[in-house]
Design a protein around this motif. Structure first.
Motif, PDB file in Angstrom:
ATOM      1  N   UNK A   2      11.190  -2.626 -15.621  1.00 31.98           N
ATOM      2  CA  UNK A   2      11.446  -2.890 -14.212  1.00 31.98           C
ATOM      3  C   UNK A   2      10.377  -2.195 -13.377  1.00 31.98           C
ATOM      4  N   UNK A   3       9.878  -2.892 -12.400  1.00 26.23           N
ATOM      5  CA  UNK A   3       8.843  -2.373 -11.520  1.00 26.23           C
ATOM      6  C   UNK A   3       9.305  -1.102 -10.816  1.00 26.23           C
ATOM      7  N   UNK A   4       8.432  -0.096 -10.771  1.00 31.82           N
ATOM      8  CA  UNK A   4       8.714   1.165 -10.097  1.00 31.82           C
ATOM      9  C   UNK A   4       7.927   1.204  -8.781  1.00 31.82           C
ATOM     10  N   UNK A   5       8.639   1.141  -7.700  1.00 25.28           N
ATOM     11  CA  UNK A   5       7.982   1.158  -6.398  1.00 25.28           C
ATOM     12  C   UNK A   5       8.983   0.859  -5.312  1.00 25.28           C
ATOM     13  N   UNK A   6       8.506   0.512  -4.140  1.00 29.28           N
ATOM     14  CA  UNK A   6       9.379   0.192  -3.015  1.00 29.28           C
ATOM     15  C   UNK A   6       8.839  -1.033  -2.300  1.00 29.28           C
ATOM     16  N   UNK A 186       0.620  -3.812  -1.581  1.00 31.06           N
ATOM     17  CA  UNK A 186       0.423  -5.262  -1.551  1.00 31.06           C
ATOM     18  C   UNK A 186       1.099  -5.843  -0.318  1.00 31.06           C
ATOM     19  N   UNK A 187       0.429  -6.812   0.287  1.00 30.70           N
ATOM     20  CA  UNK A 187       0.971  -7.521   1.447  1.00 30.70           C
ATOM     21  C   UNK A 187       0.966  -9.014   1.163  1.00 30.70           C
ATOM     22  N   UNK A 188       2.127  -9.645   1.262  1.00 31.02           N
ATOM     23  CA  UNK A 188       2.256 -11.095   1.191  1.00 31.02           C
ATOM     24  C   UNK A 188       2.692 -11.553   2.578  1.00 31.02           C
ATOM     25  N   UNK A 189       2.061 -12.582   3.120  1.00 27.49           N
ATOM     26  CA  UNK A 189       2.408 -12.998   4.482  1.00 27.49           C
ATOM     27  C   UNK A 189       2.114 -14.466   4.702  1.00 27.49           C
ATOM     28  N   UNK A 202      -4.651  -5.156  10.649  1.00 25.05           N
ATOM     29  CA  UNK A 202      -3.717  -5.138   9.528  1.00 25.05           C
ATOM     30  C   UNK A 202      -3.970  -3.918   8.652  1.00 25.05           C
ATOM     31  N   UNK A 203      -5.231  -3.651   8.356  1.00 26.53           N
ATOM     32  CA  UNK A 203      -5.589  -2.501   7.522  1.00 26.53           C
ATOM     33  C   UNK A 203      -5.153  -1.191   8.170  1.00 26.53           C
ATOM     34  N   UNK A 204      -5.301  -1.091   9.490  1.00 24.88           N
ATOM     35  CA  UNK A 204      -4.901   0.131  10.187  1.00 24.88           C
ATOM     36  C   UNK A 204      -3.403   0.366  10.038  1.00 24.88           C
ATOM     37  N   UNK A 205      -2.610  -0.708  10.189  1.00 31.84           N
ATOM     38  CA  UNK A 205      -1.157  -0.570  10.039  1.00 31.84           C
ATOM     39  C   UNK A 205      -0.783  -0.221   8.600  1.00 31.84           C
ATOM     40  N   UNK A 206      -1.464  -0.842   7.633  1.00 37.20           N
ATOM     41  CA  UNK A 206      -1.165  -0.581   6.221  1.00 37.20           C
ATOM     42  C   UNK A 206      -1.541   0.841   5.828  1.00 37.20           C
ATOM     43  N   UNK A 207      -2.512   1.417   6.520  1.00 43.09           N
ATOM     44  CA  UNK A 207      -3.002   2.739   6.151  1.00 43.09           C
ATOM     45  C   UNK A 207      -2.301   3.895   6.830  1.00 43.09           C
ATOM     46  N   UNK A 208      -1.276   3.615   7.635  1.00 40.83           N
ATOM     47  CA  UNK A 208      -0.580   4.691   8.341  1.00 40.83           C
ATOM     48  C   UNK A 208       0.292   5.539   7.420  1.00 40.83           C
ATOM     49  N   UNK A 209       0.613   5.008   6.226  1.00 43.61           N
ATOM     50  CA  UNK A 209       1.422   5.771   5.276  1.00 43.61           C
ATOM     51  C   UNK A 209       2.915   5.695   5.511  1.00 43.61           C
ATOM     52  N   UNK A 210       3.348   4.791   6.402  1.00 43.73           N
ATOM     53  CA  UNK A 210       4.776   4.647   6.648  1.00 43.73           C
ATOM     54  C   UNK A 210       5.437   3.858   5.523  1.00 43.73           C
ATOM     55  N   UNK A 211       6.758   3.930   5.456  1.00 41.60           N
ATOM     56  CA  UNK A 211       7.512   3.176   4.458  1.00 41.60           C
ATOM     57  C   UNK A 211       7.291   1.681   4.661  1.00 41.60           C
ATOM     58  N   UNK A 212       7.469   0.867   3.600  1.00 38.51           N
ATOM     59  CA  UNK A 212       7.212  -0.577   3.715  1.00 38.51           C
ATOM     60  C   UNK A 212       7.937  -1.236   4.882  1.00 38.51           C
ATOM     61  N   UNK A 213       9.216  -0.887   5.100  1.00 42.17           N
ATOM     62  CA  UNK A 213       9.965  -1.512   6.182  1.00 42.17           C
ATOM     63  C   UNK A 213       9.385  -1.212   7.547  1.00 42.17           C
ATOM     64  N   UNK A 214       9.000   0.039   7.763  1.00 40.27           N
ATOM     65  CA  UNK A 214       8.416   0.410   9.049  1.00 40.27           C
ATOM     66  C   UNK A 214       7.044  -0.230   9.229  1.00 40.27           C
ATOM     67  N   UNK A 215       6.296  -0.338   8.155  1.00 41.23           N
ATOM     68  CA  UNK A 215       4.980  -0.976   8.233  1.00 41.23           C
ATOM     69  C   UNK A 215       5.126  -2.455   8.554  1.00 41.23           C
ATOM     70  N   UNK A 236       6.027  -6.493   1.916  1.00 38.02           N
ATOM     71  CA  UNK A 236       5.156  -5.375   1.545  1.00 38.02           C
ATOM     72  C   UNK A 236       5.701  -4.726   0.278  1.00 38.02           C
ATOM     73  N   UNK A 237       4.792  -4.467  -0.663  1.00 34.35           N
ATOM     74  CA  UNK A 237       5.169  -3.891  -1.955  1.00 34.35           C
ATOM     75  C   UNK A 237       4.294  -2.671  -2.213  1.00 34.35           C
TER      76      UNK A 237
END
Length: 411
Positions: A2-6, A186-189, A202-215, A236-237
């Motif tokens: 099973x995949x380990x991540x969020x 990973x970002x699917x959109x 998009x890169x700036x938002x992805x690089x903020x380090x927030x949880x996937x839901x907040x991002x 977001x994965x």
């Protein structure tokens, strides 16, 4: 295993459209986005069918090749489902959907893709588009006829060259396997995000380090702030990382999340009144898959646009050259209103022009040889003449010569 991540998934109708034709899925091993097309009802149905078909793949696979084969087979079966649905519901003819799916198998990401939804990888503070859009404008970009920036605003940017639809039982998919590593994001959109929010933001938002839901929420806000003319779906994965490991039931968003199943609302009569332009536009399809003959017309239209662009560049270049030539002529004419006193090999000479040269172009010419020999001048005056003495006019130049030659004799 099973995949380990969020992960997180979110979908929004946007600010223009009246219904959400997107579907998204974030599970234990499977993550997917589908962007439906086909009018008021068809797009909802198509994307929902695709996501629910793919849902059966949300399980551990022994090998990446097994996972890739399962993805390809399932998406092909989805095409058959769409064809069967249209047979029983003719009013849905022409429906279709994009599909961008990712299966995590150990340390690898198995990807299948058709259409213009996208999969990105954010790694080492850099955002990379992993999938290639199956669109008319992407073909123009690949052939070097337009730039990626021009593609973002091209009037035919929504024309799909490949789509999962009710006309082709054997869709042409892209599928491949990529290694992934802890820290990858990973970002699917759907294109409701990528068509509005550019890669740097998009890169700036992805690089903020927030949880996937907040991002995902931050990216959605950017799309809404940009007008959100289409449905917006984001998955977001995170691979490993600091956020809690995903567990529990899968997240299904968009039209596939309808708890009562796929509903096909009756088509409402279109309003042609000028009082309702937004609602009219909201029910138009966001994508279009052209017939072969129409595609030829699109190509010819783009050729005409390219020709007009070339003519514009040529005219602009000629105008700039003309302005530059005029400036040079005016500048040269101005230099010829100036004079200075200098020396040739052995006498004092009045020159017309200025002392500078532009490469091989001389900006001064002898105007009058005074006949005064340099040897007859005092040392300091001879040095001054050899270095040249500027004059404001021919009369001023002659006055300078008179001071050098008190006898006042200019031969």
């Amino acid at each position: 295993m099973v995949f380990q991540g969020s992960s997180a998934a979110i979908s929004h109708t946007g600010k223009v459209r009246s219904n959400n034709q997107d579907s998204g899925y974030a599970g234990s091993n499977l993550f997917a986005v589908a962007d439906g097309m086909g009018g008021h009802a068809g797009g909802d149905v198509a994307s929902s069918i695709a996501v629910h078909r793919l849902e059966a793949l949300d399980q551990p696979f022994a090998t990446t090749s097994e996972a890739e084969a399962a993805l390809r087979e399932t998406i092909a079966d989805t095409a058959a489902d769409l064809i069967d649905t249209v047979r029983s519901r003719p009013e849905l003819a022409g429906m279709g959907t994009t599909v961008s799916a990712l299966l995590m198998v150990d340390d690898y990401a198995v990807i299948a893709h058709i259409g213009d939804s996208r999969i990105y990888l954010y790694r080492d503070e850099a955002l990379t588009q992993i999938t290639t859009d199956h669109t008319f404008v992407q073909r123009l970009v690949d052939s070097g006829r337009i730039t990626p920036e021009e593609a973002r605003y091209h009037p035919r940017r929504s024309v799909l060259m490949r789509v999962l639809g009710d006309m082709d039982a054997n869709p042409e998919l892209d599928s491949f396997i990529m290694p992934t590593q802890p820290g990858d994001r990973w970002l699917l959109c759907s294109d409701g995000l990528s068509g509005v929010v550019d890669d740097p933001h998009t890169a700036k938002a992805m690089g903020q380090g927030h949880a996937p839901g907040r991002t995902a929420d931050a990216l959605l806000k950017q799309a809404l702030d940009g007008g959100a003319p289409d449905n917006v779906t984001i998955v977001i994965v995170d691979v490993g990382g600091q956020h809690p490991v995903f567990s529990g039931t899968p997240t299904i968003v968009g039209s596939a999340s309808n708890p009562s199943g796929i509903e096909v609302p009756a088509a409402r009569p279109g309003r042609t009144s000028w009082l309702h332009p937004a609602r009219q536009a909201a029910n138009e399809p966001s994508h279009f898959e052209p017939a072969a003959e129409f595609l030829e017309e699109l190509i010819e239209e783009d050729r005409r646009r390219a020709r007009r662009r070339r003519i514009g560049w040529i005219v602009g270049f000629v105008v700039v050259l003309g302005m530059l030539a005029a400036a040079l002529v005016i500048g040269y004419q101005w230099t010829q209103t100036r004079y200075f006193v200098g020396a040739d090999e052995d006498t004092v000479v009045i020159y017309q022009g200025i002392q500078q040269n532009i490469g091989p172009i001389t900006l001064s010419t002898p105007y009058e040889d005074t006949g005064i020999e340099l040897d007859t001048l005092p040392a300091y005056e001879r040095t001054a003449v050899e270095r040249t003495i500027s004059a404001t006019s021919i009369a001023d130049a002659r006055a300078i010569v008179d001071r050098l030659n008190p006898a006042g004799t200019i031969e």
